[in-house]
Design a protein around this motif. Sequence first.
Motif, mmCIF file in Angstrom:
data_model
loop_
_atom_site.group_PDB
_atom_site.id
_atom_site.type_symbol
_atom_site.label_atom_id
_atom_site.label_comp_id
_atom_site.label_asym_id
_atom_site.label_seq_id
_atom_site.Cartn_x
_atom_site.Cartn_y
_atom_site.Cartn_z
ATOM 1 N N THR A 49 10.200 74.162 -66.334
ATOM 2 C CA THR A 49 9.355 74.096 -67.519
ATOM 3 C C THR A 49 9.482 72.737 -68.202
ATOM 4 N N MET A 50 10.684 72.169 -68.190
ATOM 5 C CA MET A 50 10.929 70.899 -68.863
ATOM 6 C C MET A 50 10.136 69.758 -68.254
ATOM 7 N N ALA A 51 9.809 69.845 -66.999
ATOM 8 C CA ALA A 51 9.055 68.775 -66.356
ATOM 9 C C ALA A 51 7.725 68.532 -67.054
ATOM 10 N N PHE A 52 7.154 69.554 -67.641
ATOM 11 C CA PHE A 52 5.868 69.416 -68.328
ATOM 12 C C PHE A 52 6.006 69.451 -69.845
ATOM 13 N N SER A 53 6.762 70.415 -70.346
ATOM 14 C CA SER A 53 6.811 70.603 -71.798
ATOM 15 C C SER A 53 7.592 69.505 -72.514
ATOM 16 N N ALA A 54 8.569 68.909 -71.858
ATOM 17 C CA ALA A 54 9.324 67.826 -72.504
ATOM 18 C C ALA A 54 8.431 66.618 -72.755
ATOM 19 N N PHE A 55 7.554 66.315 -71.831
ATOM 20 C CA PHE A 55 6.645 65.192 -72.021
ATOM 21 C C PHE A 55 5.659 65.475 -73.151
#
Length: 100
Positions: A49-55
């Motif tokens: 999930t972090m691959a998209f939501s962190a950006f």
Amino acid sequence: MPANPKYLTQSKWQRFAKITAAILGGYLVSISFHLAVGSWFNKANTIITMAFSAFILWVALMILAFLAKNGWKIWLVYLTLSLLFLAVSYIGPNYNPAVK
């Protein structure tokens, strides 16, 4: 059409604070938030999930930093949030040992 100079930040220190808060502070908040989430939930799902939501979160925090009136106050907010999320990520494994 150029921007109206009365709406631009005149102080070079305020400009520096806003730029660094946007880039570094936003990154710290978004990564520490995902570390805190990962300490309470499944780490594999959090990383995916972090691959998209962190950006997306980082870009939103960048915009917020430039909308603020005072760059040093936004730095204070970002550092406080980062420390809060890091404290949650430190406490998470102690209270939720089932998450590996």
